[in-house]
Design an enzyme around this catalytic site. Structure first.
Site, PDB file in Angstrom:
ATOM      1  N   ALA A 269       0.839  -1.215   0.000  1.00 46.50           N
ATOM      2  CA  ALA A 269       0.000   0.000   0.000  1.00 46.50           C
ATOM      3  C   ALA A 269       0.869   1.259   0.000  1.00 46.50           C
ATOM      4  CB  ALA A 269      -0.944  -0.040   1.201  1.00 46.50           C
ATOM      5  N   ASP A 270       0.629   2.148   0.976  1.00 44.09           N
ATOM      6  CA  ASP A 270       1.343   3.427   1.011  1.00 44.09           C
ATOM      7  C   ASP A 270       2.381   3.477   2.125  1.00 44.09           C
ATOM      8  OD1 ASP A 270      -0.377   3.424   3.176  1.00 44.09           O
ATOM      9  OD2 ASP A 270      -0.993   5.522   2.938  1.00 44.09           O
TER      10      ASP A 270
ATOM     11  N   HIS B 104       2.069 -25.241  15.908  1.00 47.59           N
ATOM     12  CA  HIS B 104       0.803 -24.488  15.925  1.00 47.59           C
ATOM     13  C   HIS B 104      -0.398 -25.288  15.423  1.00 47.59           C
ATOM     14  CE1 HIS B 104       3.482 -20.647  15.715  1.00 47.59           C
ATOM     15  NE2 HIS B 104       3.311 -21.050  16.957  1.00 47.59           N
TER      16      HIS B 104
END
Length: 403
Positions: free
Chosen positions: A38-39, A217
């Protein structure tokens, strides 16, 4: 001597941490950051512009040691920073490795040290597939886990280190035409980390894969939720310290299948050292010796591990304030396609039966809405979304050593 260039890929907690630590421990080097999400690059760059003197402030939990460092550049353009990078730390989730490797591929130079921090299973396979012949001239370093527990306090300007591991295992897969020595490669990374954690050389990259948390996990998740009737809980249950006899049994049996796979790989490949692949209870005794109140069994080791105090299952809150498991969390969304599916793939290459791993995989893929395994074979329609060795053309154990 020419100035060294260190590139950090990512914009999350770990990327902030290594960028700050490298800038402190390597004042003679140029530290840059590449983030493709993204940004983030614009946001991080803006924070540096607004805070030009301090850069990133690092707070170390339980100490008065605070320091300010800053990377030279934060960008989303790989052509600006990759060609000069001597060392590249990839500190992004496993699902993002492909995007970053494709961005790096045109620009990686000879003798580059490419560090997966951590790698998750099959990182080396993906590197070879995307980088092609460039893997002959560079080195791939795989770390079993992140060296620090850390959290961003303020994006781009402040991070807190909650804890630093004493030791951390790493393997080096050196290209046939790379002129660096393995010992020198790990020494360069140690100087970036500082005194701790101490890097422990793991003799085989497959050992890093086989001893990943992918064998921890998913079995814990299955042990807890495999027969869950869907009734929301009033409290969030403990994860490691909440392990009961059922979950501990699944963990032990999966661990046994992993150890059997390692032994068979070593039998088929003369001279391969797989001594680092050990039963899970032994791994805990080796790595958490001063944290285990009771190591008489795997269940008690997990229940009494002080390092796990208060850690809970990934949960989502319902509209009435109760809780249900979050099966989209990384314990399944990452640790299945970039974890246990890879372990299963190695077992298939080695000819080792894994009935318990198959059971966990079948349950977990259902929760993810995916299909990787069909019966005991990796023939599901979503297998290409994983890093199973079969996706990269590996057909025998011998193929795993033809890098």
């Amino acid at each position: 001597m020419s100035r060294r260039n260190i590139l950090v890929c990512g914009g999350g907690n770990g990327a902030h941490c290594i960028a700050a630590i490298a800038a402190r421990t390597q004042p003679e080097a140029d530290i840059s950051v590449l983030t493709l999400y993204a940004d983030e690059a614009e946001r991080w760059s803006k924070s540096l512009e607004q805070n030009p003197l301090k850069g990133i402030r690092v707070h170390k939990d339980g100490t008065t040691d605070e320091f300010d460092t800053k990377p030279k550049l934060v960008t989303k353009d790989p052509s600006v920073v990759v060609p000069s990078a001597d060392m590249i730390f990839m500190v992004v989730p496993a699902f993002a490795h492909e995007q970053y490797l494709k961005a790096l591929a045109p620009y990686v130079k000879d003798n580059t040290i490419l560090v997966g921090l951590p790698t998750k299973c099959g990182f080396e396979f993906q590197c070879r597939s995307i980088l092609g012949d460039k893997t002959k001239t560079c080195s791939i370093v795989s770390f079993e886990t992140l060296p620090w527990a850390c959290r961003i306090l303020e994006f781009g300007t402040s991070i807190k280190i909650l804890g630093t591991k004493d030791t951390i295992g790493a393997s080096v897969l050196k290209g046939s035409e790379c002129t660096l020595e393995k010992s020198d490669i790990l020494d360069k990374i140690q100087r970036v980390f500082g005194e701790f954690p101490k890097i422990l050389p793991v003799q085989n990259y497959l050992a890093i894969i086989l001893m990943s948390d992918a064998c921890i996990h998913p079995p814990i998740m299955y042990g807890k939720w495999g027969k869950w009737d869907g009734t929301p809980l009033s409290e969030k249950p403990l994860f490691y310290q909440g392990v009961d006899e059922v979950a501990a049994d699944y963990l032990t049996k999966v661990s046994n299948e992993v150890v059997a796979t390692a032994r068979e790989i070593a039998r088929q490949q003369s001279g391969v050292d797989m001594k680092d692949v050990v039963p899970l209870i032994d791994w805990y005794k080796n790595h958490y010796s001063d944290q285990l109140v009771d190591d008489s069994s795997l269940m008690r080791a997990l229940q009494t591990n002080k390092a796990y105090d208060g850690l809970i299952h990934p949960m989502k809150e319902t509209s009435d304030g109760k809780f249900v498991p979050d099966f989209s969390y990384r314990y399944t969304s990452e640790d299945i396609p970039f974890g246990m599916v890879v372990l299963k793939g190695l077992a298939l290459l080695a000819g080792v039966d894994t009935p318990v791993m198959d059971e966990v995989l079948a349950w977990a893929q259902g929760k993810l809405g995916k299909e990787f395994i069909v019966g005991s074979e990796l023939e599901g329609k979503d297998l290409p979304q994983s890093r199973a060795p079969q996706n990269y053309g590996f057909k025998t154990v011998d193929d795993l050593f033809k890098f």
